[in-house]
Design a protein around this motif. Structure first.
Motif: not given
Ligand code: 2PG
Ligand code: MG
Length: 430
Positions: A149, A157, A189, A192-193, A195-196, A200-201, A209, A211
């Motif tokens: 991350i 971000n 991945r 994150i995909s 959740q966001f 976001a990936t 990543f 995010p």
């Protein structure tokens, strides 16, 4: 052995951020070597000077002056001189430059020559590159620290901390460590995909990543969950590169979400976070000039590896101060912070002499050059920081280590949980 340089050539190529960097080719009687240098985004104020052109072209990031240093100044001198080894060669370049921080010829020009020469020497002696740093019967394969991350200066971000890393210390081999990392990376991945959302990936400069978060704790939870999802708890640990200088304004640390903590409050916050998430290694938890905070943290958290990057800048004077004050217990070794290989190896030896660990490291702007993979094996340091297990400039190093491990067979041993205990007894010398 005496090496005579027959041919030299330098050119500008592009790094992984699409910014120019220097590549050098050297030819000796029976050898040749090509090398290119990386570049940092979150540089410390104590690094050797990376020579850039300024002006309009490439927004000022051109390296034609550094290329001209090699083609116009260094090259002609090298072709008139014979060298007895790496130290001789590097000292020649250091005195040809004559400045404290290599600002005349450029550390980027000098290091590219130093690395290319190292490859020539390996070629001349018919040994793999890693073997030219130390000749031992059994080599140590480093534990890879993968940055999954990205925040700080490496991503778009609002995460203040720069790197959230996974360290597969429980793997049996380097190849297995790469497998663990790949599984966790893809589980992350997915998380994150979900959740966001898929956008976001997208990844940051080092392939991790990025995010859309603005607090520093949630990424730790995400990484822990990804490790758990693929059943690797206990085998893979978490590490951090806080790169704290980038969010310290001289008075307070801006940790995201509008929160600004004074040095004392911030110290307790970082310590708490490291303990809660059982962080095994933390790099630059404080501003690069705050030796006192580093020393207190290292003294009070004996189970955690404390790594000095910006703090030490691979610089012998700063390392000596770090040793004197007990500021950390591991040196992050970046050859381009100091500018020659001989000096980088000397820095590693200073750290070893103090009983510290050494972690060889890439930069956020990289090339396909795999030099640091061989350097980490040759130094027997037991740990290497490589970015994510994705993107060509990162996988180039990972795949080189997989190749070296295969080539060494039973003559190689993965450092595993002993990563912080470098193979000092090997007696390194260039
Ligand atoms: C770091 C590095 C590499 P940069 O801070 O450790 O991950 O980043 O090359 O941008 O200095
Ligand atoms: Mg760092």
């Amino acid at each position: 052995m005496v090496a005579r340089i027959k041919k030299t050539a330098a050119r500008a190529i592009l790094d992984s951020r699409g910014i120019p960097t220097v590549e050098v080719e050297l030819e000796t009687q029976n050898g040749c070597g090509r090398a290119s240098v990386p570049s940092g985004a979150s540089k410390s104020s104590f690094e050797a000077l990376e020579l850039r052109d300024g002006g309009k072209k490439f927004f000022g990031y051109g390296v034609s002056k550094a290329v001209a240093s090699v083609n116009g100044i260094i090259g002609p001198k090298l072709r008139q001189t014979a060298f007895s080894g790496q130290t001789d060669f590097d000292e020649f370049l250091i005195s040809l430059d004559g400045t404290k921080n290599k600002s005349k010829l450029g550390a980027n020009a000098i290091l590219a020559c130093s690395m290319a020469f190292s490859r020539c020497l390996a070629c001349e002696s018919g040994t793999p590159l890693y073997a030219s740093f130390s000749k031992v019967r059994r080599y140590c394969l480093p534990v890879p620290f993968f940055n999954v991350i990205n925040g700080g200066a490496h991503a778009g971000n609002s995460i203040a901390f720069q790197e959230y890393l996974i360290a597969p210390v429980g793997a049996k081999t380097f190849a297995e460590a790469a497998q663990y990392a790949s599984e966790i990376y893809h589980a992350l991945r997915g998380l994150i995909s979900r959740q966001f959302g898929r956008s976001a990936t997208n990844v940051g400069d080092e392939g991790g990543f990025a995010p859309p978060l603005s607090d520093v704790a949630t990424p730790l939870e995400l990484v822990s969950r990804a490790i758990g999802e693929v059943g690797l708890q206990g085998k893979v640990s978490i590490a951090l590169d806080v790169a704290a200088t980038s969010f310290f304004d001289g008075k307070k640390y801006a940790i995201g979400g509008g929160k600004r903590l004074g040095p004392g409050e911030y110290f307790d916050f970082v310590e708490g976070l490291a303990k809660t998430h059982r962080i095994i290694s933390v790099e630059d938890p404080f501003c690069e000039t705050d030796f006192a905070a580093f020393s207190k943290f290292t003294r009070e958290n004996k189970a955690i590896q404390v790594v000095g990057d910006d703090l030490l800048s691979t610089n012998p004077v700063r390392i000596a101060r770090g040793v004197r004050t007990g500021a950390c217990n591991c040196l992050l070794l970046k050859p381009n912070q100091i500018g020659t290989l001989a000096e980088a190896v000397r820095a590693a030896n200073l750290a070893y002499g103090a009983g510290w660990g050494v972690m060889v490291s890439h930069r956020s702007g990289e090339t396909e050059d795999t030099f640091i993979a061989d350097l980490a094996v040759g130094l027997g340091c037991g740990q290497i920081k490589l970015g994510a297990c994705a993107r060509g400039e990162r996988t180039a190093k990972i795949n080189q280590l997989i190749r070296i491990e295969g080539e060494l067979g039973s003559n190689g041993k993965f450092a595993g949980r002993e990563f912080h205990r470098p193979a000092r007894q090997l007696g390194f010398s260039l």
